[in-house]
Design an enzyme around this catalytic site. Structure first.
Site, short mmCIF file in Angstrom:
data_model
loop_
_atom_site.label_atom_id
_atom_site.label_comp_id
_atom_site.label_asym_id
_atom_site.label_seq_id
_atom_site.Cartn_x
_atom_site.Cartn_y
_atom_site.Cartn_z
N HIS A 143 -3.42 -5.82 1.10
CA HIS A 143 -2.79 -6.01 2.40
C HIS A 143 -2.72 -7.49 2.80
O HIS A 143 -3.59 -7.98 3.53
CB HIS A 143 -3.57 -5.25 3.47
CG HIS A 143 -3.40 -3.76 3.40
ND1 HIS A 143 -2.38 -3.10 4.05
CD2 HIS A 143 -4.12 -2.81 2.75
CE1 HIS A 143 -2.47 -1.79 3.81
NE2 HIS A 143 -3.51 -1.60 3.03
N GLU A 188 -0.89 -8.81 5.01
CA GLU A 188 -0.68 -8.94 6.46
C GLU A 188 -1.99 -9.11 7.22
O GLU A 188 -1.99 -9.53 8.39
CB GLU A 188 0.10 -7.74 7.02
CG GLU A 188 -0.67 -6.44 7.10
CD GLU A 188 -0.68 -5.63 5.81
OE1 GLU A 188 -1.01 -4.43 5.87
OE2 GLU A 188 -0.38 -6.21 4.74
N CYS A 200 0.84 -1.20 0.00
CA CYS A 200 0.00 0.00 0.00
C CYS A 200 0.88 1.26 0.00
O CYS A 200 1.53 1.54 -0.99
CB CYS A 200 -0.98 -0.05 1.17
SG CYS A 200 -2.40 1.06 0.98
#
Length: 223
Positions: free
Chosen positions: A197, A199, A87
């Site tokens: 994302h 994560e 990002c």
């Protein structure tokens, strides 16, 4: 495995990334501050997390790309150390000249926060070694400036060099990115930038653990 996660003023996904790296490596990663002038000496991989570094003033990632620590990050990338930017981290990598193109305002001119479908376009880089070309998986996005643009020549080079890692699949492009691009690598394959994302889909308590494959690829690249 020693991973350094770079924190900038305005980062807001750094803790998410620290958690994901700790879970993947079994070791607490280094939390490196933007004003540091050198990476920890045992660093084997670098991650630039999401957020709004420096408040997204000027252009997203433009100020962060010139932070003191980035000189050492650039040198490490040029030596072949794996570097992942997610990002805002992707925006910083582009502004630092480690990846081509630019990230502009979403075509809708609205911030987008939702899950999208991603398609694996290339497994050339070890980052993507846990996937098979054509795999489709769901991953969250949260950005206002994720519209990837580049010149026709840049796009041809990305395609010819097999540097398009992931695209938005099945009409899920949330930002208008050219060729539905969601993530790209450099030609050497050791630098990956992506808007989604991973994560947030890597830990046992999260909706899925598909993102862990990408982090395991990071470790394979660093090995």
């Amino acid at each position: 495995m020693a991973v350094s996660v770079i924190q900038f003023p305005g980062s807001n996904r750094d803790q998410d990334m620290l958690d994901a790296m700790a879970h993947t490596t079994g070791k607490a990663p280094h939390d490196v501050w933007h004003a540091d002038t050198a990476l920890p000496t045992d660093t084997q991989a670098i991650v630039l997390p999401g957020g709004f570094s420096y408040g997204d003033y000027l252009r997203c990632g433009a100020i962060a790309a010139r932070a003191p620590i980035m000189a050492d990050v650039i040198k490490a990338a040029e030596r072949g150390m794996p570097v992942l930017g997610v990002c805002n981290g992707f925006q910083i990598l582009i502004e630092a000249g480690l990846l081509p193109g630019a990230l502009m305002r979403n075509a809708s001119l609205r911030f987008v926060c939702k899950s999208v479908d991603l398609r694996v376009e290339s497994t050339r880089s070890a980052f993507m070694s846990g996937f098979t070309k054509g795999d489709v998986w769901s991953c969250p996005v949260a950005h206002g400036d994720g519209n990837y643009v580049c010149t026709p020549d840049m796009l041809k080079n990305l395609q010819d060099d097999d540097c398009i890692a992931v695209t938005y699949a099945g009409g899920s492009n949330p930002n208008g990115s050219v060729a539905d691009i969601a993530g790209i690598t450099n030609k050497a394959g050791n630098v990956l930038g992506m808007m989604p994302h991973p994560e947030n889909i890597a830990l046992p308590h999260q909706p899925s653990q598909t993102g862990a494959k990408l982090f395991e690829g990071l470790l394979n690249l660093a090995a």
